[in-house]
Design an enzyme around this catalytic site. Sequence first.
Site, PDB file in Angstrom:
ATOM      1  N   SER A 247       0.793  -1.138  -0.233  1.00 15.27           N
ATOM      2  CA  SER A 247       0.058   0.186  -0.061  1.00 15.27           C
ATOM      3  C   SER A 247       0.821   1.271  -0.044  1.00 15.27           C
ATOM      4  O   SER A 247       2.034   1.424   0.543  1.00 15.27           O
ATOM      5  CB  SER A 247      -0.853  -0.114   1.379  1.00 15.27           C
ATOM      6  OG  SER A 247      -1.427   1.363   1.470  1.00 15.27           O
TER       7      SER A 247
ATOM      8  N   TYR B 180      -2.455  -0.360   9.952  1.00 15.20           N
ATOM      9  CA  TYR B 180      -2.639  -0.859   8.655  1.00 15.20           C
ATOM     10  C   TYR B 180      -1.421  -0.638   7.800  1.00 15.20           C
ATOM     11  O   TYR B 180      -0.906  -1.638   7.248  1.00 15.20           O
ATOM     12  CB  TYR B 180      -3.688  -0.423   8.019  1.00 15.20           C
ATOM     13  CG  TYR B 180      -4.040  -0.577   6.471  1.00 15.20           C
ATOM     14  CD1 TYR B 180      -4.287  -1.769   6.064  1.00 15.20           C
ATOM     15  CD2 TYR B 180      -3.606   0.596   5.394  1.00 15.20           C
ATOM     16  CE1 TYR B 180      -4.253  -2.083   4.795  1.00 15.20           C
ATOM     17  CE2 TYR B 180      -4.038  -0.018   4.032  1.00 15.20           C
ATOM     18  CZ  TYR B 180      -3.943  -1.065   3.694  1.00 15.20           C
ATOM     19  OH  TYR B 180      -4.049  -1.334   2.385  1.00 15.20           O
TER      20      TYR B 180
END
Length: 350
Positions: A142, A167
């Site tokens: 990501s 995350y």
Amino acid sequence: MKILVTGTAGFIGFHLTNRLISENHEVVGLDIINDYYDVNLKYARLRQTGVEREEIEYNNLITSKLFPSYRFVKLKLEDRDNLTRLFEHEQFDCVCNLAAQAGVRYSLTNPYAYIDSNIYGFINILEACRHHAVRHLVYASSSSVYGLNEKIPFSEKDNVDHPISLYAATKKSNELMAHTYSYLFGLPTTGLRFFTVYGPWGRPDMALFIFTKAILEGKPIQVFNNGAMERDFTYIDDIVEGIFRILTGDPPGRNELWSGLEPDPSTSPAPYRVYNIGHNHPVKLTDFIHAIEEATGKKAVVEYMPMQAGDVKKTWAEVELLKAACGYKPINPVDYGIKQFIKWYREIYC
């Protein structure tokens, strides 16, 4: 090839599965279909690939009614025993791991979901690939791994040691874990850092979905950091094209020129690579909203809010390494992508 794609009830996994099927690959899709967001949308995606909700049972492979080369299994990555049995039985050539607990803000209140899926689940994928001669593992990372990095555009050659959400930390951990397995066991791995993916069949927790729904219903939208945000919005077709080329191309080799005196984080003496997949063109959030207004024909009611914890002000992907590796970089402009999304949204929800 025979390819395992995890997260096939999800946004990116659904689109990648369709692309692989269309190119005559044999695909096994895997998803747990959790309730992080509306499961009806997930089942609707599965229906598009010929898998009916009523047929789905845990740990039971279902053959698609539309595509004989596609099968689906409801299974969670944390189930090590059944995941191992799946690998033993199927003997996959390649694996694309897109299954994960997504979302930056959700990680602030539900941290254990990220550890279970993104860490424990990922080690199970690595172990299964290691022990069953998988020729290439491609996995989702990501843009959030760049964290506090303010050097623009974001380059894979820069260190990403300061994540600002759990995350992001789990995605950075995935890259480190993958490198370890590439180095110790010679498992070829490629991490793909996605930049704000959007398009038809997108996630309801993403800005485009939230804004479109509110604008069409005449409700206000919350715009954080008083609108002073920029994102490298990347259309789903571009993401899928990048994944497809990396996944079906040659696995990464060892970089014999790599130096520990001047270490390059994007490569390694192990068969390991990391690539950004982004449009390489950041868009101001205010311009993004204006494009939604243009496409819907309705004016947004905006509530400006302060910066949210875990957010960054700007993302911008450097994509020359991706282009050099597979001959492609994203091409679809944001106004085109927004129009395609809103067309889909109206067909499904209006």
